[in-house]
Motif scaffolding. Structure first.
Motif, PDB file in Angstrom:
ATOM      1  N   VAL A 161      -5.826   1.763   8.137  1.00 39.16           N
ATOM      2  CA  VAL A 161      -6.241   2.673   7.076  1.00 39.16           C
ATOM      3  C   VAL A 161      -7.755   2.810   7.110  1.00 39.16           C
ATOM      4  O   VAL A 161      -8.469   1.803   7.111  1.00 39.16           O
ATOM      5  CB  VAL A 161      -5.815   2.154   5.689  1.00 39.16           C
ATOM      6  CG1 VAL A 161      -6.159   3.186   4.614  1.00 39.16           C
ATOM      7  CG2 VAL A 161      -4.329   1.811   5.655  1.00 39.16           C
ATOM      8  N   PHE A 176       3.507  -1.170   3.834  1.00 38.74           N
ATOM      9  CA  PHE A 176       3.365   0.222   3.427  1.00 38.74           C
ATOM     10  C   PHE A 176       4.678   0.708   2.813  1.00 38.74           C
ATOM     11  O   PHE A 176       5.763   0.309   3.252  1.00 38.74           O
ATOM     12  CB  PHE A 176       3.027   1.103   4.640  1.00 38.74           C
ATOM     13  CG  PHE A 176       1.703   0.787   5.276  1.00 38.74           C
ATOM     14  CD1 PHE A 176       0.515   1.153   4.667  1.00 38.74           C
ATOM     15  CD2 PHE A 176       1.637   0.135   6.506  1.00 38.74           C
ATOM     16  CE1 PHE A 176      -0.714   0.872   5.256  1.00 38.74           C
ATOM     17  CE2 PHE A 176       0.421  -0.148   7.111  1.00 38.74           C
ATOM     18  CZ  PHE A 176      -0.760   0.229   6.483  1.00 38.74           C
ATOM     19  N   THR A 204       7.179   1.938   7.619  1.00 36.89           N
ATOM     20  CA  THR A 204       7.283   1.223   6.341  1.00 36.89           C
ATOM     21  C   THR A 204       8.212   0.016   6.394  1.00 36.89           C
ATOM     22  O   THR A 204       8.367  -0.682   5.386  1.00 36.89           O
ATOM     23  CB  THR A 204       7.776   2.175   5.231  1.00 36.89           C
ATOM     24  OG1 THR A 204       9.033   2.752   5.628  1.00 36.89           O
ATOM     25  CG2 THR A 204       6.776   3.286   4.972  1.00 36.89           C
ATOM     26  N   ILE A 232       0.843  -1.199   0.000  1.00 36.46           N
ATOM     27  CA  ILE A 232       0.000   0.000   0.000  1.00 36.46           C
ATOM     28  C   ILE A 232       0.879   1.250   0.000  1.00 36.46           C
ATOM     29  O   ILE A 232       1.649   1.479   0.949  1.00 36.46           O
ATOM     30  CB  ILE A 232      -0.924   0.017   1.231  1.00 36.46           C
ATOM     31  CG1 ILE A 232      -1.885  -1.176   1.171  1.00 36.46           C
ATOM     32  CG2 ILE A 232      -1.703   1.334   1.313  1.00 36.46           C
ATOM     33  CD1 ILE A 232      -2.845  -1.260   2.339  1.00 36.46           C
ATOM     34  N   PRO A 233       0.782   2.073  -1.056  1.00 37.61           N
ATOM     35  CA  PRO A 233       1.563   3.316  -1.106  1.00 37.61           C
ATOM     36  C   PRO A 233       0.943   4.372  -0.186  1.00 37.61           C
ATOM     37  O   PRO A 233      -0.280   4.481  -0.080  1.00 37.61           O
ATOM     38  CB  PRO A 233       1.450   3.735  -2.572  1.00 37.61           C
ATOM     39  CG  PRO A 233       0.120   3.184  -2.996  1.00 37.61           C
ATOM     40  CD  PRO A 233      -0.049   1.892  -2.255  1.00 37.61           C
ATOM     41  N   VAL A 234       1.786   5.147   0.477  1.00 32.30           N
ATOM     42  CA  VAL A 234       1.303   6.176   1.400  1.00 32.30           C
ATOM     43  C   VAL A 234       2.102   7.461   1.205  1.00 32.30           C
ATOM     44  O   VAL A 234       3.330   7.434   1.142  1.00 32.30           O
ATOM     45  CB  VAL A 234       1.440   5.730   2.876  1.00 32.30           C
ATOM     46  CG1 VAL A 234       0.940   6.821   3.818  1.00 32.30           C
ATOM     47  CG2 VAL A 234       0.680   4.432   3.125  1.00 32.30           C
ATOM     48  N   THR A 284      -3.298   7.037   1.552  1.00 30.40           N
ATOM     49  CA  THR A 284      -3.034   6.223   0.371  1.00 30.40           C
ATOM     50  C   THR A 284      -4.032   6.573  -0.729  1.00 30.40           C
ATOM     51  O   THR A 284      -5.209   6.852  -0.432  1.00 30.40           O
ATOM     52  CB  THR A 284      -3.125   4.714   0.672  1.00 30.40           C
ATOM     53  OG1 THR A 284      -2.886   3.975  -0.535  1.00 30.40           O
ATOM     54  CG2 THR A 284      -4.480   4.332   1.228  1.00 30.40           C
ATOM     55  N   PHE A 339       1.336  10.548  -5.513  1.00 28.31           N
ATOM     56  CA  PHE A 339       0.000  10.382  -4.941  1.00 28.31           C
ATOM     57  C   PHE A 339      -1.063  10.948  -5.882  1.00 28.31           C
ATOM     58  O   PHE A 339      -2.067  10.296  -6.185  1.00 28.31           O
ATOM     59  CB  PHE A 339      -0.086  11.082  -3.585  1.00 28.31           C
ATOM     60  CG  PHE A 339      -1.443  10.990  -2.933  1.00 28.31           C
ATOM     61  CD1 PHE A 339      -1.730  10.014  -1.990  1.00 28.31           C
ATOM     62  CD2 PHE A 339      -2.464  11.904  -3.256  1.00 28.31           C
ATOM     63  CE1 PHE A 339      -2.983   9.934  -1.401  1.00 28.31           C
ATOM     64  CE2 PHE A 339      -3.707  11.821  -2.681  1.00 28.31           C
ATOM     65  CZ  PHE A 339      -3.972  10.834  -1.746  1.00 28.31           C
ATOM     66  N   GLY A 389      -8.923   6.363   3.035  1.00 26.55           N
ATOM     67  CA  GLY A 389      -7.529   6.223   2.621  1.00 26.55           C
ATOM     68  C   GLY A 389      -6.529   6.761   3.613  1.00 26.55           C
ATOM     69  O   GLY A 389      -5.322   6.555   3.456  1.00 26.55           O
TER      70      GLY A 389
END
Length: 253
Positions: A199, A237, A148, A117-119, A214, A245, A188
């Motif tokens: 999240v 993450f 992360t 999951i990108p944050v 995210t 983003f 998100g």
């Protein structure tokens, strides 16, 4: 008196009634990976091989609740007249579940699925990142690095559609909830509360410390399954820039 299907009150699993149309199978009294694996094992089997009288099964941290249709259960019990005379409907269901559990001992749960999951951390999407850092004597970047660096196990879903209860966060970034919850937190948003992280899958009030956001949607009711994360998944993450983003969010629309 309803019976508990366990060798003694101190041993697991324990099966107990929940009202007149459900039972709970409890595999332990604390949150542990070994207990979670037993929960997953039973929940996954019931998902693919439900009892004909079962409505649904709901896994939790240490247990699986099985809801049943009482009339269908009675119909099934009538096929076993000798047992109907001595057992209540709950006891009959508990006996069948107990036998099933013993047959599952040699069946492994499905392999863990890794979900990355990108944050985007800090800024307007992570207004409490500085608070988390200050509380733990760290810099914001150190908080991001710690957050992360872990693999997070999805123990269960609850609270809101698609909200995953994750285990595995470092106590080095644990931070108490806010004294005053926010009235609305965007879907998100990634937060920390105590020694948990998670999240928010939908817009909802909440009191967690917000550290990022995210662009991925965790809950899509029009899809099947509607939730990105499932019990047993491993979440990782990773940090992205604001530009990344915004580009990702545009693709999601």
């Amino acid at each position: 008196m309803d019976i508990m299907f366990s060798p003694s009150p101190a041993e697991f699993p324990i099966i107990t009634p929940l009202g007149d149309s459900a039972l709970i199978v409890t595999f332990g009294d604390s949150i542990q990976t070994s207990t979670h694996l037993k929960v997953r094992q039973l929940a996954e089997y019931l998902e693919h091989h439900p009892f004909p009288w079962m409505i649904e099964s709901v896994p939790a941290f240490t247990s699986v609740t099985i809801y049943y249709d009482l009339m269908k259960l009675l119909e099934e019990a009538e096929k076993h007249e000798d047992r109907v005379r001595t057992l209540t409907p709950y006891q009959f269901a508990a006996e069948l579940v107990s036998k099933l559990i013993h047959t599952l001992q040699d069946i492994k749960a499905s392999p863990e699925r890794i979900v990355e999951i990108p944050v985007c951390y800090g800024g307007e999407w992570g207004p409490d990142l500085e608070t988390v850092a200050s509380h733990n004597g760290l810099t914001p970047q150190e908080v991001i690095n710690i957050h992360t660096s872990a693999d997070y196990l999805v123990y269960m879903l609850g609270f809101a559609p698609g909200f995953a209860y994750l285990g595995g966060m470092s106590k080095r970034i644990a931070t108490p909830r806010r004294e005053t919850p926010r009235l609305s937190i965007p879907a998100g948003t990634v937060g920390i509360a105590g020694d948990q992280t998670g999240v928010y899958p939908i817009d909802t009030p909440g009191g967690w410390q917000l550290i990022g956001k995210t662009p991925i949607e965790l809950f899509k009711p029009q899809q099947m399954p509607p939730t990105l994360l499932q019990a047993g998944d491993i979440v990782r993450f990773y940090s992205i820039t604001r530009e990344q983003f915004e580009a990702w969010e545009e693709l999601e629309r």
